[in-house]
Design a protein around this motif. Structure first.
Motif, PDB file in Angstrom:
ATOM      1  N   LEU A 152      28.410  29.561  54.475  1.00  0.00           N
ATOM      2  CA  LEU A 152      28.310  30.632  53.878  1.00  0.00           C
ATOM      3  C   LEU A 152      28.953  30.503  52.413  1.00  0.00           C
ATOM      4  CD1 LEU A 152      27.766  33.801  54.430  1.00  0.00           C
ATOM      5  CD2 LEU A 152      30.184  33.684  54.966  1.00  0.00           C
TER       6      LEU A 152
ATOM      7  N   VAL B  30      31.775  35.361  48.932  1.00  0.00           N
ATOM      8  CA  VAL B  30      31.994  36.571  49.677  1.00  0.00           C
ATOM      9  C   VAL B  30      32.938  36.691  50.573  1.00  0.00           C
ATOM     10  CG1 VAL B  30      29.432  37.012  49.406  1.00  0.00           C
ATOM     11  CG2 VAL B  30      30.065  35.720  51.443  1.00  0.00           C
ATOM     12  N   THR B  31      33.920  35.541  50.724  1.00  0.00           N
ATOM     13  CA  THR B  31      34.766  35.383  51.669  1.00  0.00           C
ATOM     14  C   THR B  31      36.053  35.509  50.856  1.00  0.00           C
ATOM     15  OG1 THR B  31      34.716  33.148  51.928  1.00  0.00           O
ATOM     16  CG2 THR B  31      33.708  34.424  53.622  1.00  0.00           C
TER      17      THR B  31
ATOM     18  N   PRO C 162      38.158  38.922  51.468  1.00  0.00           N
ATOM     19  CA  PRO C 162      39.081  39.323  52.661  1.00  0.00           C
ATOM     20  C   PRO C 162      40.130  38.195  52.979  1.00  0.00           C
ATOM     21  CG  PRO C 162      36.522  39.081  53.100  1.00  0.00           C
ATOM     22  CD  PRO C 162      36.912  38.852  51.570  1.00  0.00           C
TER      23      PRO C 162
ATOM     24  N   MET D  46      34.880  46.990  63.069  1.00  0.00           N
ATOM     25  CA  MET D  46      34.908  46.270  61.986  1.00  0.00           C
ATOM     26  C   MET D  46      35.435  47.273  60.761  1.00  0.00           C
ATOM     27  SD  MET D  46      34.196  43.302  62.202  1.00  0.00           S
ATOM     28  CE  MET D  46      34.402  42.764  60.259  1.00  0.00           C
TER      29      MET D  46
ATOM     30  N   LEU E  80      38.736  46.600  58.831  1.00  0.00           N
ATOM     31  CA  LEU E  80      38.589  46.641  57.200  1.00  0.00           C
ATOM     32  C   LEU E  80      39.446  47.507  56.522  1.00  0.00           C
ATOM     33  CD1 LEU E  80      34.843  45.677  57.113  1.00  0.00           C
ATOM     34  CD2 LEU E  80      36.532  44.546  56.100  1.00  0.00           C
TER      35      LEU E  80
ATOM     36  N   THR F 134      39.335  31.660  59.070  1.00  0.00           N
ATOM     37  CA  THR F 134      37.716  31.534  58.657  1.00  0.00           C
ATOM     38  C   THR F 134      37.277  32.941  59.294  1.00  0.00           C
ATOM     39  OG1 THR F 134      38.238  29.309  58.948  1.00  0.00           O
ATOM     40  CG2 THR F 134      35.909  30.111  58.756  1.00  0.00           C
ATOM     41  N   LEU F 135      37.214  33.249  60.720  1.00  0.00           N
ATOM     42  CA  LEU F 135      36.481  33.939  61.377  1.00  0.00           C
ATOM     43  C   LEU F 135      36.503  35.456  60.773  1.00  0.00           C
ATOM     44  CD1 LEU F 135      36.755  33.608  65.213  1.00  0.00           C
ATOM     45  CD2 LEU F 135      34.654  33.094  63.486  1.00  0.00           C
ATOM     46  N   ILE F 136      37.869  35.836  60.382  1.00  0.00           N
ATOM     47  CA  ILE F 136      38.113  37.324  60.087  1.00  0.00           C
ATOM     48  C   ILE F 136      37.082  37.505  58.494  1.00  0.00           C
ATOM     49  CG2 ILE F 136      39.512  38.809  58.963  1.00  0.00           C
ATOM     50  CD1 ILE F 136      41.565  38.036  61.023  1.00  0.00           C
ATOM     51  N   PRO F 137      37.426  36.477  57.687  1.00  0.00           N
ATOM     52  CA  PRO F 137      36.617  36.612  56.450  1.00  0.00           C
ATOM     53  C   PRO F 137      35.055  36.466  56.806  1.00  0.00           C
ATOM     54  CG  PRO F 137      38.409  35.234  56.128  1.00  0.00           C
ATOM     55  CD  PRO F 137      38.366  35.396  57.548  1.00  0.00           C
ATOM     56  N   VAL F 138      34.603  35.486  57.436  1.00  0.00           N
ATOM     57  CA  VAL F 138      33.325  35.477  57.725  1.00  0.00           C
ATOM     58  C   VAL F 138      32.599  36.706  58.409  1.00  0.00           C
ATOM     59  CG1 VAL F 138      31.427  34.389  59.409  1.00  0.00           C
ATOM     60  CG2 VAL F 138      33.383  32.970  58.038  1.00  0.00           C
ATOM     61  N   PHE F 139      33.157  37.466  59.298  1.00  0.00           N
ATOM     62  CA  PHE F 139      33.095  38.563  60.071  1.00  0.00           C
ATOM     63  C   PHE F 139      33.000  39.885  58.976  1.00  0.00           C
ATOM     64  CE2 PHE F 139      33.122  36.584  64.238  1.00  0.00           C
ATOM     65  CZ  PHE F 139      31.786  36.743  64.708  1.00  0.00           C
ATOM     66  N   ALA F 140      34.127  39.840  58.109  1.00  0.00           N
ATOM     67  CA  ALA F 140      34.147  40.927  57.193  1.00  0.00           C
ATOM     68  C   ALA F 140      32.928  40.865  56.192  1.00  0.00           C
ATOM     69  CB  ALA F 140      35.591  40.807  56.518  1.00  0.00           C
ATOM     70  N   SER F 141      32.544  39.609  55.776  1.00  0.00           N
ATOM     71  CA  SER F 141      31.383  39.504  54.976  1.00  0.00           C
ATOM     72  C   SER F 141      30.328  40.164  55.780  1.00  0.00           C
ATOM     73  CB  SER F 141      31.235  38.003  54.184  1.00  0.00           C
ATOM     74  OG  SER F 141      30.740  37.274  55.305  1.00  0.00           O
TER      75      SER F 141
ATOM     76  N   TYR G   1      29.825  42.155  57.904  1.00  0.00           N
ATOM     77  CA  TYR G   1      30.013  43.568  57.907  1.00  0.00           C
ATOM     78  C   TYR G   1      29.654  44.291  56.693  1.00  0.00           C
ATOM     79  CZ  TYR G   1      31.724  48.550  58.653  1.00  0.00           C
ATOM     80  OH  TYR G   1      31.790  49.884  58.696  1.00  0.00           O
TER      81      TYR G   1
END
Lengths: 281, 434, 296
Positions: free
Chosen positions: A120, A124-125, A128, B10, B14, C28-35, C37
């Protein structure tokens, strides 16, 4: 007859190597010579030579800014890079050992997940991730740069070590198990020494990548006293005003010294490490 | 079902992570200390630039903190592009600096999404005194009817030319109010006098939306309308490109590959500094920078105009704004006031990022100016009566700029006719601005 | 299955994997899932993302010319750059491994370009070297060839960046060297006893034992080349010019996200790229069973 032939091929091989070497190293020479040039000559001189040379770029560049000299930036960079090496070596080798030599449930999907996280684009990360580190109160500290390294977030090194560990014959573990070694001991006493080329490679890369990294350091470090070399270098650039190329090249040249030294130092290991380890496959 | 669950999950995540942030930035920045009953306030001030500017700001902040013992200013800075990457991340991540340096090409992104604190009251109450400003300069800092940033230095673009080169070639330098036709004639005259095929008059401006804005305003139009649509017609754009295309075909501006090679290069490496061209259109405050890399003397006049039309000038500048999330807007305003109203602050800052808006401040600075600064300050004063306040670019303005540059490159490289390129541009712009 | 039984069976594996799992969960997982979404949302950086379903994806796949253009640029870069760089790296690694006087010096020199990374000096120099008056054209002029501005001609600009990639072949070379070191000498000795010549040793010993490393370099180069950003960014100054000829996929994605503030759209672009890379990687893994040899 045979001897002259090998001497001939060796000669040709050297010729090729010298030609390639010059192409490889020209940019370094250019930067090095530019670092001694007067600002007005850097972009007008056609080649490496100039009408006048000066040490000013080094003397003034080293002073850094606000009383924070490049000595401090180097120290900070060494700290971040050193911690990153330790973190990556420990955590990635552990993960790699699990993936390469142990069997457990969900191994394949977890391995797939590891690869997937590398695919990825990081743009885009960024946000977050920033939110997370901000919530943790880590912004403006070294923690966002270092802590993730201790949790094997760099899949590149895990995968690299996996490939090397898989090349170590399985009989060795079996023999060790018969001798009464547990998994931890096999990992520590057997696999790690045999995977030394991979560990050394990982150390070299971690050092260089961390040393050269700009974006995440810029994002998370704002205080001058925390600045690293790569942040210090960029303060010579000012697209809205006057960039100080001479000082930039002077300090860039200095910043390559440790990187190069680390490389020379570790490459010795890369060659002699295995024979010194005494274990042969 | 799954999607709904994901959405709810989400959204909650968010909402917590992205929108409701900003709460804890203050606690971090605030390092509150009860000191003689006065609260100690730490403010973050972000700006773009390099070591030289850092040195200046450090001095100013030292002086400011001496005068305001309860406020501590922390600087955050980097070069222009990384600066805005970092700022966007900080603001989106709920961790904005209290005082942010702003630019006309970027501020709408923040203002339209309510990230900038309205400053109207601060100005009306004279907490920061801007009463002697030219109202047009104050208007530049408005978005959607509210004042969201204050200029700390302005510069209009000018037509800088290599005066010594004109002298050597024995060509009369351009006059102050030059027309487009005279400009082209001057270019041809100089090229002939210099007599070198690889010498050009000026760099290609056909892809620069800023310069096109001058052209449009001279025709009574603008790059954008008030409601954020394109403010010009296909015919305007075709006429503009025909003008530059003729110069290109006559060898008065560089061919496409040469233009592309020099695109984005800094002053040291520019065609002007290298003597490939004789002139440049650039903001006034950059004259000093070009000059420092040239032996030849530079001089400045207005950009070309339309003798029967209106004036095209706009004005750029560097602005300060306060984050809408700042916990200490009062103290932040105090810092902006130091830049604009404090005698010591004004004298230290001088023309660092353009000529100041206040005549009072200008009088303080004037004795401190070196000749190169004097020249550009005089130019700015001369040009100020002509300036317009263009309609602000809508969201997507940066995309439009890029498409405008693409159209120009396609024409210059001979990939499209002018009409094709203009049609394609209008199609793309339509998509972006829908 | 009772939990105690599960841990007895799998405990050691998860013990060694613990740091990685913590990292995945924490960073890792939170940013990946945020992107992920956000890719289904209209999200303009500040404020909350608004769910719009597949709209971003639809727009990208149906009406976005620059998407197609940038994908084309990136594909060319991957398909030309990766094989060239790997072939060059392997060739030089073999040459150095053979033992040659001055080995360490050469190896150090060959690694120099990789140390530069995306440094500003390189971007400046590359634009100079391949400019109209650059060193390359001065060299060509000695043979009476009139060169063009390689960096500023839409047909050639991308190749100068591919060349930059090949020039930085030091990293895969080091990994190849490390891999060559790991091949036990006895295997060569026994091959010699069997009467194998140099080519036979190369084909029967070196290459098969090096396949895991070749495979690793291939996968990593594919993943990173698809995401190449820095070379295009520093050389074109972030514009992707001339005429979008160096508009790499991630450069376009960056422009959408950080310049135009359409982070939802940029995230959708990112996930499309992820699918493409994953497809290539899966393909590589499937074929690897045929040619990659691991020790049993």
């Amino acid at each position: 007859m045979n001897r002259t032939k090998t001497a001939g091929t060796a000669f040709i091989r050297h010729l090729i190597n010298i030609a390639v070497s010059i192409a490889m190293i020209y940019p370094l020479l250019w930067m090095f010579s530019s670092s001694f040039k007067l600002p007005q000559n850097i972009f007008t001189d056609k080649g490496l030579w100039s009408s006048a040379f000066t040490m000013d770029n080094y003397i003034l560049g080293w002073k850094g800014l606000s009383g924070a000299s490049f000595a401090l930036f180097f120290r900070n960079s060494f700290f971040v890079s050193g911690m990153s090496i330790v973190g990556n070596l420990i955590s990635c080798s552990m993960a790699a050992y699990a993936f390469a030599r142990l069997s457990f449930k969900f191994k394949a999907p977890l391995f797939g997940l590891m690869l997937l996280t590398m695919m990825l684009p990081h743009h885009v990360t960024i946000i977050p991730q920033y939110v997370i580190f901000n919530k943790l109160g880590w912004v403006n500290t070294y923690l966002p740069l270092i802590v993730p390294k201790f949790t094997a977030t760099e899949g590149f090194f895990i995968f690299l070590m996996i490939q090397f560990m898989r090349n170590i014959p399985q009989e060795l573990d079996q023999a060790a198990t018969v001798d009464g070694c547990g998994q931890v001991q096999i990992y520590w006493r057997l696999i790690l020494p045999l995977a030394l080329p991979a560990l050394v490679t990982a150390a070299i890369f971690t050092f260089i990548w961390t040393w050269n990294d700009f974006f995440s350091q810029m994002l998370y470090l704002s205080k001058i006293k925390n600045y690293t070399v790569s942040l210090g270098l960029r303060t010579f650039l000012d697209a809205s005003g006057e960039s100080n190329w001479g000082r930039l090249f002077a300090m860039s040249t200095l910043s390559l010294v440790p990187v190069f030294a680390i490389f020379i130092f570790f490459q010795k290991f890369l060659i002699e490490g295995i024979t010194a380890g005494g274990v042969k496959g | 079902m799954f999607r709904k669950g994901l959405t709810i999950g989400m959204s909650a995540l968010l909402a917590a992570a992205l929108s409701a942030c900003g709460g804890d930035s203050a606690s971090k920045a605030g390092e509150k200390e009860a000191k003689g009953g006065q609260e100690k306030v730490a403010l973050r001030f972000s700006w773009w630039g390099g070591e030289a500017r850092h040195k200046l700001f450090t001095q100013m902040i030292e002086d400011f903190e001496k005068k305001h013992p309860n406020i501590k200013i922390e600087q955050e800075f980097s070069d222009f592009d990384p600066y805005f990457d970092k700022l966007a991340t900080q603001v989106a991540g709920g961790d904005p600096p209290d005082i942010m340096s702003m630019h006309l090409t970027r501020y709408m992104d923040y203002a339209n999404r309510n990230q900038l604190l309205p400053l109207d009251e601060i100005v009306q109450s004279k907490a920061v005194d801007v009463s002697d400003w030219n109202p047009k300069i104050l208007d530049l800092g408005k978005a959607n009817g509210k004042l969201v940033m204050l200029s700390i230095g302005n510069s209009s673009k000018g037509f800088f030319y290599n005066a010594d080169l004109f002298k050597r070639a024995n060509v009369e330098p351009p006059k102050f109010d030059i027309t487009w036709d005279e400009f082209a004639a001057k270019a041809a005259e100089l090229k002939k006098a210099v007599g070198k095929p690889d010498f050009y008059f000026i760099d290609d401006q056909s892809g620069i939306m800023d310069t096109f804005g001058y052209f449009n305003r001279q025709r009574g139009k603008d790059n954008y309308t008030k409601d954020g649509k394109l403010g010009f017609t296909k015919e305007d754009m075709i006429a503009y490109h025909q003008y530059w295309d003729k110069l290109r075909k006559d060898g008065l501006i560089p061919p496409a590959p040469l233009s592309a090679e020099y695109k984005g290069k800094q002053h040291q490496e520019s065609m002007l500094a290298k003597g490939i061209t004789a002139a440049v259109f650039a903001p006034g405050n950059q004259m000093k920078i070009y000059q420092s890399f040239m032996k030849d003397e530079l001089d400045v006049v207005r950009e070309p105009g339309d003798p029967n039309g209106k004036s095209g000038e706009d004005i750029g500048g560097v602005f300060l704004s306060i984050s809408a999330k700042s916990k200490h807007p009062k103290e932040a305003a105090e810092f902006i006031k130091y830049f604009l109203n404090d005698e010591d602050g004004v004298k230290m800052y001088k023309d660092e990022q353009g000529v100041v808006a206040s005549p009072k401040s200008d009088a303080l600075i004037d004795p401190l100016r070196v000749p190169a600064d004097k020249k550009i300050a005089a130019y700015q004063k001369k040009i100020t009566p002509y300036i317009n306040v263009p309609n602000t670019a809508p969201a997507g303005g940066n995309d439009i700029n890029k498409q405008f540059g693409n159209a120009s490159e396609a024409i210059a490289f001979g990939k499209k006719t002018i009409e094709q390129a203009v049609n394609d541009f209008f199609n793309e712009a339509g998509k972006i601005l829908k | 299955m009772r939990p105690t039984h599960f841990f007895k069976q799998n405990g050691t594996g998860y013990l060694f994997l613990a740091p990685w799992i913590i990292g995945i969960l924490a960073f890792t997982l939170i940013p990946v899932f945020a992107s992920l979404y956000i890719s289904f949302s209209k999200y303009e950086m500040f404020g909350s993302p608004v769910w719009i379903g597949l709209d971003n994806y639809k727009e990208i796949l149906t009406g976005d010319e620059q998407f197609a253009k940038s994908l084309g640029v990136t594909f060319k870069y991957v398909l030309l750059g990766v094989p060239l760089e790997l072939a060059f790296a392997l060739l030089i690694a073999m040459m150095l491994h053979k033992g040659i006087r001055g080995l360490r010096l050469y190896r150090a020199i060959y690694y120099v370009p990789s140390l530069f990374g995306g440094s500003v000096a390189i971007s400046l120099l590359w634009r100079q070297l391949f400019g109209a008056q650059g060193l390359v054209n001065q060299f060509l002029a000695m043979f009476g060839i009139q060169g063009i501005s390689w960096i500023a001609t839409p047909e050639t600009a991308l190749y100068t960046i591919i060349l930059l990639k090949v020039w930085q072949f030091g990293s895969p070379m080091i990994i190849f060297l490390a891999g060559l070191q790991q091949i036990p000498n006895d295997l060569y000795e026994s091959a010699s006893i069997d009467g194998a010549g140099r080519w036979a040793k190369f084909a029967k010993v070196t290459i098969p034992l090096l396949t895991p490393i070749i495979f690793f370099n291939m996968i990593m180069q594919i993943i990173s080349a698809f995401q190449a950003f820095t070379p295009a960014y520093v050389i074109s100054g972030g514009s992707g010019g001339p005429l979008n000829s160096t508009l790499f996929y991630t450069l376009y994605l960056y422009q959408k996200g950080f310049v135009s503030f359409q982070m939802g759209y940029a995230s959708a672009l990112a996930w499309i790229l992820l699918i493409i890379i994953a497809a290539f990687t899966t393909l590589a893994f499937l074929t690897s069973k045929k040619w990659v040899h691991y020790e049993k």
